[in-house]
Design a protein around this motif. Structure first.
Motif, short mmCIF file in Angstrom:
data_model
loop_
_atom_site.label_atom_id
_atom_site.label_comp_id
_atom_site.label_asym_id
_atom_site.label_seq_id
_atom_site.Cartn_x
_atom_site.Cartn_y
_atom_site.Cartn_z
N ASP A 250 -15.21 10.02 0.52
CA ASP A 250 -13.80 10.00 0.90
C ASP A 250 -13.47 9.02 2.03
O ASP A 250 -12.46 8.32 1.96
N ALA A 253 -13.12 5.73 0.51
CA ALA A 253 -11.92 5.70 -0.32
C ALA A 253 -10.66 5.60 0.53
O ALA A 253 -9.72 4.87 0.18
N VAL A 254 -10.62 6.32 1.65
CA VAL A 254 -9.47 6.26 2.55
C VAL A 254 -9.35 4.86 3.16
O VAL A 254 -8.24 4.33 3.31
N HIS A 257 -7.89 2.68 0.51
CA HIS A 257 -6.49 3.09 0.37
C HIS A 257 -5.64 2.43 1.47
O HIS A 257 -4.59 1.82 1.20
N THR A 258 -6.11 2.54 2.71
CA THR A 258 -5.35 2.02 3.85
C THR A 258 -5.17 0.51 3.77
O THR A 258 -4.06 -0.01 3.92
N LYS A 261 -2.88 -0.71 0.84
CA LYS A 261 -1.46 -0.50 1.10
C LYS A 261 -0.94 -1.49 2.13
O LYS A 261 0.21 -1.96 2.04
N ILE A 267 -0.81 1.83 -5.20
CA ILE A 267 -1.79 2.84 -5.65
C ILE A 267 -1.01 4.00 -6.27
O ILE A 267 -0.13 4.56 -5.62
N PRO A 268 -1.27 4.35 -7.52
CA PRO A 268 -2.34 3.87 -8.42
C PRO A 268 -1.89 2.79 -9.41
O PRO A 268 -2.65 2.46 -10.32
N LEU A 273 -7.86 5.17 -7.32
CA LEU A 273 -9.00 5.46 -6.44
C LEU A 273 -9.51 6.88 -6.67
O LEU A 273 -8.72 7.82 -6.85
N ILE A 285 -3.17 11.76 2.82
CA ILE A 285 -2.69 10.40 2.60
C ILE A 285 -1.70 10.40 1.44
O ILE A 285 -1.64 11.35 0.65
N LEU A 289 -5.50 11.66 -2.46
CA LEU A 289 -6.70 11.11 -3.08
C LEU A 289 -7.32 12.06 -4.11
O LEU A 289 -7.61 13.22 -3.80
N THR A 333 -3.81 9.44 -6.61
CA THR A 333 -4.40 8.10 -6.65
C THR A 333 -5.00 7.74 -8.00
O THR A 333 -5.50 6.62 -8.17
#
Length: 342
Positions: A250, A253-254, A257-258, A261, A267-268, A273, A285, A289, A333
């Motif tokens: 995770d 993945a975060v 993601h950050t 963006k 996303i998605p 993700l 988030i 996720l 996500t």
């Protein structure tokens, strides 16, 4: 004034010293009534067990050493809570060390805990631990050892894991069923069994559905958010993005993601993700996720229970690998390209 001893306390209560000892350790064979009498008497007469003497007599203490890569990682902090609960209920305390994902620190931690006569060790290895003589030496010294989550498969110890292969395979199948075809993998460092099994699950799920494994979409890194952000930069430097990514955990993945963006990647819609662990951040988030939920608390409880069984069985203990179940938690996500997942 001489110190009040365990024998003195037993004489005051009219019970055997072994009964007092077991009562103070919370042993299940001692009734709640007797346990309460012993505890109250210990407080009244200011009795404190001589831990050093006990350690020297038994050649071990009532302390269990725990080594994890990082306490700040939600998965490991939650596992430690499970370890502590069972250890405390059985009369043990825990001493927690962090390797900070380095082999050198892990070796020092093992040496320090063994030198302090811990009753046994629980360990999740660091991302650098591809050699393990320090653990083999610990086993030769007959220090009980159980591995959890990240393990060295070659070592004949108790192990508590999840089916990383099946979890990764299922996560990729979910992405395929949701309409994604160019699926990447943000992996951990090579040489760790957990990483290899997740990669194999990812690879085999693609092959089973006739999809190619595009090497440019398969990246390796660490386990922190900053590793995910660095990975996102590498993906963004390609001539095209994958339309979905399975991350090693995770935090990575975060991080993906950050950074995506920040760079205007949707996303998605542009990139889906999926992570591993189901940390609190996964649900916070936006969009939330999709992640493989690993039972961290139960993993900790199971690992220390296996260690306690090793204490009881001694030389008769037969190491086993306990495999706990995971669950894919589908969130925003990885929404289907044709609409919400059913």
């Amino acid at each position: 004034m001489s110190q009040f001893t365990l024998k003195d306390l037993a004489r005051k209560l009219g019970v055997s010293p072994s009964t007092v000892s077991r009562a103070l350790r919370g042993h299940p064979d001692i009734s709640p009534v007797t346990r309460q009498r012993v505890v109250e008497a210990a407080e009244k007469y200011h009795y404190h067990p001589n831990q050093l003497a006990q350690s020297l007599q038994k050649k071990r203490s009532n302390v269990i050493g725990v080594i994890v890569p990082e306490i700040r990682h939600y998965f490991f902090s939650h596992a430690i809570s499970g370890i502590e609960e069972v250890a405390y209920d059985n009369g043990y305390t825990i001493m927690v060390c962090q390797s900070h994902e380095t082999l050198a620190r892990e070796i020092l931690n093992v040496q320090a805990l063994v030198s302090n006569r811990v009753a046994g060790l629980l360990i999740a290895i660091s991302s650098e631990t591809t050699s393990f003589e320090h653990l083999s030496r610990t086993i030769r010294q007959r220090v009980p050892l159980v591995q959890f989550d990240r393990v060295v498969e070659e070592l004949d110890t108790g192990k508590v894991v999840v089916d990383d292969y099946a979890a990764a395979y299922g996560a990729v199948e979910h992405l395929i069923a949701s309409g994604y075809r160019r699926i990447g993998h943000m992996a951990g460092r090579e040489g760790i069994a957990l990483n290899r099994k997740r990669f194999e699950g990812y690879r085999d799920a693609l092959a089973a559905h006739g999809l190619p494994l595009e090497e440019k979409f398969h990246l390796s890194g660490g386990y922190r958010e900053e590793d995910g952000r660095a990975g996102a930069d590498l993906y963004l430097a390609l001539d095209e993005l994958p339309d979905a990514i399975l991350a090693i955990n995770d935090p990575v993945a975060v991080g993906l993601h950050t950074r995506f963006k920040e760079r205007g990647v949707r996303i998605p819609d542009d990139v889906a993700l999926v992570g591993f662990s189901d940390t609190p951040a996964a649900a916070l988030i936006e969009p939330a996720l999709t992640t493989v939920c690993q039972p961290a608390f139960d993993m900790g409880r199971t690992a220390v229970s296996l260690l306690l069984r090793q204490f009881a069985d001694g030389a008769d203990f037969e190491p086993e690998t306990v495999v706990l179940e995971t669950e894919l938690r589908v969130r925003g996500t990885s929404v289907s390209k044709e609409g919400p997942c059913r």
